[in-house]
Design a protein around this motif. Structure first.
Motif, PDB file in Angstrom:
ATOM      1  N   TYR A 175       2.647 132.364  12.661  1.00 47.55           N
ATOM      2  CA  TYR A 175       2.223 132.170  14.042  1.00 47.55           C
ATOM      3  C   TYR A 175       3.428 132.193  14.980  1.00 47.55           C
ATOM      4  CZ  TYR A 175      -2.237 130.395  12.169  1.00 47.55           C
ATOM      5  OH  TYR A 175      -3.434 130.245  11.522  1.00 47.55           O
ATOM      6  N   SER A 176       3.170 132.519  16.219  1.00 43.97           N
ATOM      7  CA  SER A 176       4.212 132.425  17.238  1.00 43.97           C
ATOM      8  C   SER A 176       4.553 130.945  17.436  1.00 43.97           C
ATOM      9  CB  SER A 176       3.713 133.005  18.561  1.00 43.97           C
ATOM     10  OG  SER A 176       2.712 132.157  19.123  1.00 43.97           O
ATOM     11  N   GLN A 177       5.706 130.698  18.030  1.00 45.49           N
ATOM     12  CA  GLN A 177       6.135 129.331  18.295  1.00 45.49           C
ATOM     13  C   GLN A 177       5.085 128.580  19.125  1.00 45.49           C
ATOM     14  OE1 GLN A 177       9.065 127.805  17.221  1.00 45.49           O
ATOM     15  NE2 GLN A 177       8.307 125.907  18.086  1.00 45.49           N
TER      16      GLN A 177
ATOM     17  N   TYR B  91       1.763 129.204  19.501  1.00 49.37           N
ATOM     18  CA  TYR B  91       0.508 128.945  18.792  1.00 49.37           C
ATOM     19  C   TYR B  91       0.706 127.926  17.668  1.00 49.37           C
ATOM     20  CZ  TYR B  91      -4.032 129.567  16.689  1.00 49.37           C
ATOM     21  OH  TYR B  91      -5.292 129.333  16.189  1.00 49.37           O
TER      22      TYR B  91
END
Length: 81
Positions: free
Chosen positions: A66-68, A70
């Motif tokens: 996941y992105s930071q 999210y």
């Protein structure tokens, strides 16, 4: 009581009644994923290391990736539980 039992018996039903239906439907998959990951761990046995490994997994390319932003949202949800 295991984490999975707590989630199924206590947290998920309570959360469902506390939020709008649309919010619950969006977060349901994330909540179920957390439940499944820690399902067999006794609540009192959940350690800081387990929590840190989960946070790392959320961000890892070999994990959820996941992105930071999210991953932070998911982790905040986990901490609330």
């Amino acid at each position: 009581m295991t984490y999975g039992q707590f989630m199924d018996i206590v947290y998920i039903p309570a959360y469902e009644t506390e939020v709008e239906e649309s919010t619950f439907s969006v977060r349901k998959r994330t909540i179920e994923s957390m439940r499944d990951r820690f399902s067999n761990i006794d609540l009192h046995s959940l350690a800081v290391e387990d929590v840190q490994r989960y946070r790392t997994w959320l961000l890892s390319d070999k994990g959820a990736g996941y992105s930071q932003a999210y991953a932070s949202l998911v982790f905040v949800c986990f901490v609330k539980v």
